[in-house]
Motif scaffolding. Sequence first.
Motif, mmCIF file in Angstrom:
data_model
loop_
_atom_site.group_PDB
_atom_site.id
_atom_site.type_symbol
_atom_site.label_atom_id
_atom_site.label_comp_id
_atom_site.label_asym_id
_atom_site.label_seq_id
_atom_site.Cartn_x
_atom_site.Cartn_y
_atom_site.Cartn_z
ATOM 1 N N UNK A 109 42.146 39.448 32.795
ATOM 2 C CA UNK A 109 42.081 38.956 31.420
ATOM 3 C C UNK A 109 43.493 38.690 30.926
ATOM 4 N N UNK A 110 44.213 37.834 31.642
ATOM 5 C CA UNK A 110 45.585 37.510 31.270
ATOM 6 C C UNK A 110 45.707 36.000 31.060
ATOM 7 N N UNK A 111 46.821 35.603 30.460
ATOM 8 C CA UNK A 111 47.110 34.176 30.285
ATOM 9 C C UNK A 111 48.133 33.697 31.309
ATOM 10 N N UNK A 112 48.433 34.540 32.306
ATOM 11 C CA UNK A 112 49.428 34.227 33.335
ATOM 12 C C UNK A 112 48.718 33.694 34.577
ATOM 13 N N UNK A 113 48.893 32.399 34.855
ATOM 14 C CA UNK A 113 48.192 31.765 35.975
ATOM 15 C C UNK A 113 48.508 32.439 37.298
ATOM 16 N N UNK A 114 49.761 32.785 37.527
ATOM 17 C CA UNK A 114 50.146 33.401 38.803
ATOM 18 C C UNK A 114 49.468 34.754 38.986
ATOM 19 N N UNK A 115 49.381 35.523 37.908
ATOM 20 C CA UNK A 115 48.702 36.826 37.993
ATOM 21 C C UNK A 115 47.215 36.624 38.261
ATOM 22 N N UNK A 116 46.601 35.701 37.542
ATOM 23 C CA UNK A 116 45.173 35.432 37.742
ATOM 24 C C UNK A 116 44.877 35.055 39.189
ATOM 25 N N UNK A 117 45.689 34.165 39.742
ATOM 26 C CA UNK A 117 45.482 33.725 41.124
ATOM 27 C C UNK A 117 45.688 34.887 42.088
ATOM 28 N N UNK A 118 46.687 35.728 41.813
ATOM 29 C CA UNK A 118 46.939 36.879 42.686
ATOM 30 C C UNK A 118 45.762 37.847 42.682
ATOM 31 N N UNK A 119 45.171 38.084 41.485
ATOM 32 C CA UNK A 119 43.992 38.958 41.409
ATOM 33 C C UNK A 119 42.838 38.351 42.191
ATOM 34 N N UNK A 120 42.592 37.070 41.984
ATOM 35 C CA UNK A 120 41.487 36.389 42.664
ATOM 36 C C UNK A 120 41.673 36.424 44.178
ATOM 37 N N UNK A 121 42.838 36.008 44.653
ATOM 38 C CA UNK A 121 43.049 35.924 46.106
ATOM 39 C C UNK A 121 43.020 37.302 46.755
ATOM 40 N N UNK A 122 43.601 38.300 46.084
ATOM 41 C CA UNK A 122 43.554 39.653 46.633
ATOM 42 C C UNK A 122 42.138 40.199 46.704
ATOM 43 N N UNK A 123 41.347 39.899 45.689
ATOM 44 C CA UNK A 123 39.953 40.358 45.682
ATOM 45 C C UNK A 123 39.137 39.638 46.754
ATOM 46 N N UNK A 124 39.354 38.337 46.903
ATOM 47 C CA UNK A 124 38.627 37.584 47.928
ATOM 48 C C UNK A 124 38.940 38.104 49.321
ATOM 49 N N UNK A 125 40.182 38.473 49.567
ATOM 50 C CA UNK A 125 40.548 39.036 50.869
ATOM 51 C C UNK A 125 39.786 40.331 51.150
ATOM 52 N N UNK A 126 39.447 41.041 50.093
ATOM 53 C CA UNK A 126 38.739 42.320 50.234
ATOM 54 C C UNK A 126 37.222 42.167 50.082
ATOM 55 N N UNK A 127 36.757 40.926 49.942
ATOM 56 C CA UNK A 127 35.319 40.648 49.787
ATOM 57 C C UNK A 127 34.720 41.453 48.641
ATOM 58 N N UNK A 128 35.422 41.487 47.516
ATOM 59 C CA UNK A 128 34.952 42.252 46.368
ATOM 60 C C UNK A 128 34.649 41.322 45.205
ATOM 61 N N UNK A 129 34.008 41.844 44.189
ATOM 62 C CA UNK A 129 33.644 41.070 43.015
ATOM 63 C C UNK A 129 34.868 40.847 42.133
ATOM 64 N N UNK A 130 35.060 39.595 41.677
ATOM 65 C CA UNK A 130 36.213 39.284 40.842
ATOM 66 C C UNK A 130 35.843 38.228 39.815
ATOM 67 N N UNK A 131 36.367 38.416 38.598
ATOM 68 C CA UNK A 131 36.168 37.457 37.518
ATOM 69 C C UNK A 131 37.490 37.268 36.792
ATOM 70 N N UNK A 132 37.919 36.017 36.688
ATOM 71 C CA UNK A 132 39.080 35.680 35.870
ATOM 72 C C UNK A 132 38.547 35.010 34.615
ATOM 73 N N UNK A 133 38.788 35.623 33.480
ATOM 74 C CA UNK A 133 38.159 35.205 32.232
ATOM 75 C C UNK A 133 38.485 33.743 31.916
ATOM 76 N N UNK A 134 37.427 32.961 31.683
ATOM 77 C CA UNK A 134 37.522 31.560 31.268
ATOM 78 C C UNK A 134 38.134 30.635 32.311
ATOM 79 N N UNK A 135 38.192 31.099 33.579
ATOM 80 C CA UNK A 135 38.627 30.216 34.667
ATOM 81 C C UNK A 135 37.572 30.301 35.772
#
Length: 250
Positions: A109-135
Amino acid sequence: MPAQAFEGKKCVCQFQRGICDQTCVRDMLETPLYMACLKLKNRRCLVVGGGAVALEKVEGLLVCDGDVTVVAPELVPELAGYAEEGSISWERREFRESDLDDVFLAIAATSDTDVNIAVYEGAELRAMLVNVVDVPPLCNFILPAIVRTGPLAIAISTAGASPALAKRMKHEIAAEYGEPYARLAVILNDHRGWAKGTLPTYQDRKEFFEGIVNGDPDPIDLINEGREEELQALIEAAKERFAETLGASA
Protein backbone atom coordinates in the motif's frame (compact mmCIF):
# COMPACT_ATOMS: atom_id res chain seq x y z
CA MET A 1 -6.09 4.86 -8.90
CA PRO A 2 -7.33 2.49 -11.65
CA ALA A 3 -4.62 1.31 -14.04
CA GLN A 4 -6.48 2.85 -16.99
CA ALA A 5 -5.88 6.30 -15.48
CA PHE A 6 -2.13 5.97 -16.11
CA GLU A 7 -2.38 5.86 -19.90
CA GLY A 8 0.15 8.31 -21.31
CA LYS A 9 1.69 8.83 -17.85
CA LYS A 10 4.62 7.21 -16.06
CA CYS A 11 4.35 3.40 -16.00
CA VAL A 12 3.79 2.00 -12.48
CA CYS A 13 3.63 -1.75 -13.20
CA GLN A 14 6.16 -4.55 -13.61
CA PHE A 15 6.48 -4.00 -17.36
CA GLN A 16 8.29 -0.69 -16.75
CA ARG A 17 7.33 0.75 -20.13
CA GLY A 18 8.42 4.25 -19.20
CA ILE A 19 5.15 5.73 -20.47
CA CYS A 20 2.07 3.58 -19.79
CA ASP A 21 0.66 1.97 -22.93
CA GLN A 22 -1.99 -0.14 -21.09
CA THR A 23 -0.26 -3.45 -21.91
CA CYS A 24 -0.87 -4.62 -18.35
CA VAL A 25 -4.65 -4.18 -18.39
CA ARG A 26 -5.50 -5.01 -21.97
CA ASP A 27 -7.13 -8.33 -21.08
CA MET A 28 -8.11 -7.52 -17.48
CA LEU A 29 -11.87 -7.79 -17.90
CA GLU A 30 -11.59 -11.01 -19.89
CA THR A 31 -9.60 -12.76 -17.14
CA PRO A 32 -11.92 -14.90 -14.98
CA LEU A 33 -11.25 -14.71 -11.25
CA TYR A 34 -11.48 -17.72 -8.93
CA MET A 35 -13.57 -16.56 -5.98
CA ALA A 36 -12.60 -17.96 -2.57
CA CYS A 37 -12.80 -17.13 1.15
CA LEU A 38 -9.48 -17.39 3.01
CA LYS A 39 -8.94 -18.43 6.62
CA LEU A 40 -6.38 -15.97 7.98
CA LYS A 41 -6.53 -16.79 11.69
CA ASN A 42 -2.96 -16.95 13.03
CA ARG A 43 -1.51 -16.74 9.49
CA ARG A 44 1.28 -14.24 8.88
CA CYS A 45 0.16 -11.28 6.77
CA LEU A 46 2.45 -8.49 5.62
CA VAL A 47 1.39 -4.93 4.81
CA VAL A 48 4.00 -2.65 3.26
CA GLY A 49 3.16 1.00 3.82
CA GLY A 50 1.98 3.06 6.77
CA GLY A 51 -0.61 5.48 5.39
CA ALA A 52 -4.39 5.69 5.28
CA VAL A 53 -4.69 3.00 2.60
CA ALA A 54 -2.48 0.65 4.62
CA LEU A 55 -4.73 1.31 7.63
CA GLU A 56 -7.78 0.17 5.67
CA LYS A 57 -6.04 -3.05 4.60
CA VAL A 58 -4.69 -3.75 8.10
CA GLU A 59 -8.12 -3.38 9.65
CA GLY A 60 -9.56 -5.81 7.10
CA LEU A 61 -6.90 -8.38 8.04
CA LEU A 62 -7.42 -7.87 11.77
CA VAL A 63 -11.16 -8.51 11.41
CA CYS A 64 -10.20 -11.95 10.12
CA ASP A 65 -7.69 -12.58 12.95
CA GLY A 66 -4.63 -12.34 10.70
CA ASP A 67 -1.18 -12.10 12.34
CA VAL A 68 -0.26 -8.72 10.83
CA THR A 69 3.17 -7.16 10.40
CA VAL A 70 3.51 -3.66 8.93
CA VAL A 71 6.75 -2.50 7.33
CA ALA A 72 7.04 1.28 6.99
CA PRO A 73 9.31 4.09 8.21
CA GLU A 74 6.30 5.96 9.63
CA LEU A 75 2.69 5.12 10.53
CA VAL A 76 -0.52 7.14 10.62
CA PRO A 77 -1.70 7.58 14.23
CA GLU A 78 -4.31 4.81 14.02
CA LEU A 79 -1.73 2.26 12.88
CA ALA A 80 0.71 3.47 15.51
CA GLY A 81 -2.02 2.84 18.07
CA TYR A 82 -2.49 -0.72 16.87
CA ALA A 83 1.27 -1.27 17.14
CA GLU A 84 1.41 0.22 20.64
CA GLU A 85 -1.41 -1.99 21.91
CA GLY A 86 0.17 -5.09 20.32
CA SER A 87 -2.51 -5.78 17.71
CA ILE A 88 0.11 -5.57 14.94
CA SER A 89 3.88 -5.83 14.70
CA TRP A 90 5.74 -2.84 13.24
CA GLU A 91 9.09 -2.93 11.46
CA ARG A 92 10.09 0.72 11.39
CA ARG A 93 12.13 0.77 8.18
CA GLU A 94 11.99 0.34 4.41
CA PHE A 95 10.82 -2.93 2.82
CA ARG A 96 13.27 -5.80 2.33
CA GLU A 97 12.54 -8.83 0.16
CA SER A 98 13.28 -11.08 3.14
CA ASP A 99 10.18 -9.61 4.81
CA LEU A 100 8.21 -11.97 2.56
CA ASP A 101 9.80 -15.12 4.01
CA ASP A 102 7.26 -17.42 5.69
CA VAL A 103 4.41 -15.00 4.96
CA PHE A 104 1.04 -16.25 3.74
CA LEU A 105 -0.24 -13.03 2.16
CA ALA A 106 1.27 -9.66 1.31
CA ILE A 107 -0.31 -6.30 0.52
CA ALA A 108 1.66 -3.32 -0.77
CA ALA A 109 0.00 0.00 0.00
CA THR A 110 2.65 2.48 -1.10
CA SER A 111 2.95 5.12 -3.81
CA ASP A 112 6.51 3.99 -4.66
CA THR A 113 6.53 2.04 -7.94
CA ASP A 114 9.89 0.39 -7.24
CA VAL A 115 8.73 -0.84 -3.84
CA ASN A 116 5.45 -2.13 -5.27
CA ILE A 117 7.26 -4.06 -8.00
CA ALA A 118 9.74 -5.47 -5.48
CA VAL A 119 6.89 -6.73 -3.27
CA TYR A 120 5.10 -8.26 -6.25
CA GLU A 121 8.16 -9.95 -7.76
CA GLY A 122 9.38 -11.25 -4.41
CA ALA A 123 5.96 -12.69 -3.63
CA GLU A 124 5.66 -14.29 -7.08
CA LEU A 125 9.02 -15.99 -6.60
CA ARG A 126 7.63 -17.51 -3.40
CA ALA A 127 4.30 -18.50 -5.02
CA MET A 128 2.40 -16.54 -2.38
CA LEU A 129 -0.63 -14.28 -2.43
CA VAL A 130 0.12 -10.63 -3.22
CA ASN A 131 -1.93 -7.49 -3.82
CA VAL A 132 -0.61 -4.06 -4.76
CA VAL A 133 -3.37 -1.59 -4.03
CA ASP A 134 -4.92 -0.04 -7.16
CA VAL A 135 -2.38 -1.66 -9.51
CA PRO A 136 -4.19 -4.78 -10.82
CA PRO A 137 -1.21 -6.01 -12.91
CA LEU A 138 0.78 -6.30 -9.66
CA CYS A 139 -1.83 -8.54 -8.03
CA ASN A 140 -2.50 -12.26 -8.14
CA PHE A 141 -5.63 -11.65 -6.07
CA ILE A 142 -7.91 -8.65 -5.71
CA LEU A 143 -9.90 -7.45 -2.72
CA PRO A 144 -13.64 -7.17 -3.37
CA ALA A 145 -15.98 -4.84 -1.56
CA ILE A 146 -17.34 -6.75 1.46
CA VAL A 147 -20.67 -6.56 3.26
CA ARG A 148 -20.35 -8.14 6.72
CA THR A 149 -23.15 -8.82 9.18
CA GLY A 150 -22.40 -11.42 11.84
CA PRO A 151 -21.33 -14.64 10.06
CA LEU A 152 -22.72 -13.37 6.76
CA ALA A 153 -20.19 -11.98 4.25
CA ILE A 154 -21.07 -10.92 0.72
CA ALA A 155 -18.30 -9.99 -1.73
CA ILE A 156 -18.78 -7.67 -4.70
CA SER A 157 -16.19 -7.52 -7.47
CA THR A 158 -16.10 -5.69 -10.80
CA ALA A 159 -12.71 -7.27 -11.67
CA GLY A 160 -11.15 -3.87 -11.06
CA ALA A 161 -13.29 -2.17 -13.71
CA SER A 162 -15.17 0.19 -11.36
CA PRO A 163 -14.56 0.44 -7.60
CA ALA A 164 -17.24 3.16 -7.51
CA LEU A 165 -19.86 0.73 -8.83
CA ALA A 166 -18.76 -1.92 -6.34
CA LYS A 167 -19.15 0.64 -3.53
CA ARG A 168 -22.68 1.52 -4.65
CA MET A 169 -23.62 -2.16 -4.82
CA LYS A 170 -22.14 -2.70 -1.36
CA HIS A 171 -24.49 -0.11 0.15
CA GLU A 172 -27.52 -1.51 -1.71
CA ILE A 173 -26.76 -5.12 -0.73
CA ALA A 174 -26.14 -4.12 2.90
CA ALA A 175 -29.59 -2.53 2.99
CA GLU A 176 -31.26 -5.56 1.40
CA TYR A 177 -29.42 -8.38 3.20
CA GLY A 178 -28.84 -7.20 6.74
CA GLU A 179 -29.30 -8.47 10.27
CA PRO A 180 -32.30 -10.82 9.63
CA TYR A 181 -30.25 -12.85 7.14
CA ALA A 182 -27.31 -13.03 9.52
CA ARG A 183 -29.66 -14.16 12.30
CA LEU A 184 -31.13 -16.86 10.07
CA ALA A 185 -27.62 -18.10 9.28
CA VAL A 186 -26.94 -18.46 13.03
CA ILE A 187 -30.24 -20.29 13.61
CA LEU A 188 -29.62 -22.72 10.76
CA ASN A 189 -26.08 -23.35 11.97
CA ASP A 190 -27.52 -24.46 15.32
CA HIS A 191 -29.25 -27.33 13.50
CA ARG A 192 -26.33 -28.46 11.34
CA GLY A 193 -25.18 -30.95 13.96
CA TRP A 194 -28.59 -32.65 13.95
CA ALA A 195 -28.67 -32.73 10.17
CA LYS A 196 -25.20 -34.23 9.86
CA GLY A 197 -25.90 -36.81 12.54
CA THR A 198 -29.38 -37.78 11.32
CA LEU A 199 -29.66 -37.24 7.56
CA PRO A 200 -27.41 -39.75 5.79
CA THR A 201 -26.83 -38.07 2.43
CA TYR A 202 -25.91 -34.65 1.10
CA GLN A 203 -29.16 -34.58 -0.87
CA ASP A 204 -31.20 -35.21 2.30
CA ARG A 205 -29.47 -32.35 4.11
CA LYS A 206 -29.83 -30.07 1.09
CA GLU A 207 -33.58 -30.71 0.90
CA PHE A 208 -33.98 -30.18 4.65
CA PHE A 209 -32.29 -26.77 4.75
CA GLU A 210 -33.68 -25.52 1.43
CA GLY A 211 -37.16 -26.43 2.62
CA ILE A 212 -36.69 -24.13 5.62
CA VAL A 213 -34.96 -21.27 3.79
CA ASN A 214 -37.50 -21.24 0.95
CA GLY A 215 -40.49 -22.25 3.05
CA ASP A 216 -43.85 -20.68 3.70
CA PRO A 217 -44.01 -18.63 5.86
CA ASP A 218 -40.76 -16.96 4.86
CA PRO A 219 -38.23 -17.36 7.71
CA ILE A 220 -36.91 -13.83 7.09
CA ASP A 221 -40.42 -12.45 7.60
CA LEU A 222 -40.71 -14.39 10.85
CA ILE A 223 -37.42 -12.96 12.13
CA ASN A 224 -38.37 -9.43 11.07
CA GLU A 225 -41.67 -9.76 12.92
CA GLY A 226 -40.07 -11.09 16.10
CA ARG A 227 -41.61 -14.57 15.65
CA GLU A 228 -38.48 -16.68 16.09
CA GLU A 229 -40.36 -19.17 18.26
CA GLU A 230 -42.58 -19.97 15.27
CA LEU A 231 -39.51 -20.40 13.09
CA GLN A 232 -37.98 -22.82 15.59
CA ALA A 233 -41.26 -24.74 15.68
CA LEU A 234 -41.24 -25.01 11.88
CA ILE A 235 -37.69 -26.36 11.98
CA GLU A 236 -38.58 -28.94 14.61
CA ALA A 237 -41.60 -30.02 12.55
CA ALA A 238 -39.33 -30.41 9.50
CA LYS A 239 -36.98 -32.56 11.58
CA GLU A 240 -39.84 -34.84 12.55
CA ARG A 241 -41.00 -35.20 8.95
CA PHE A 242 -37.55 -36.12 7.72
CA ALA A 243 -37.03 -38.55 10.61
CA GLU A 244 -40.36 -40.25 9.84
CA THR A 245 -39.49 -40.49 6.14
CA LEU A 246 -36.14 -42.08 6.94
CA GLY A 247 -37.75 -44.48 9.38
CA ALA A 248 -40.35 -45.54 6.83
CA SER A 249 -37.67 -46.24 4.21
CA ALA A 250 -35.46 -48.22 6.58
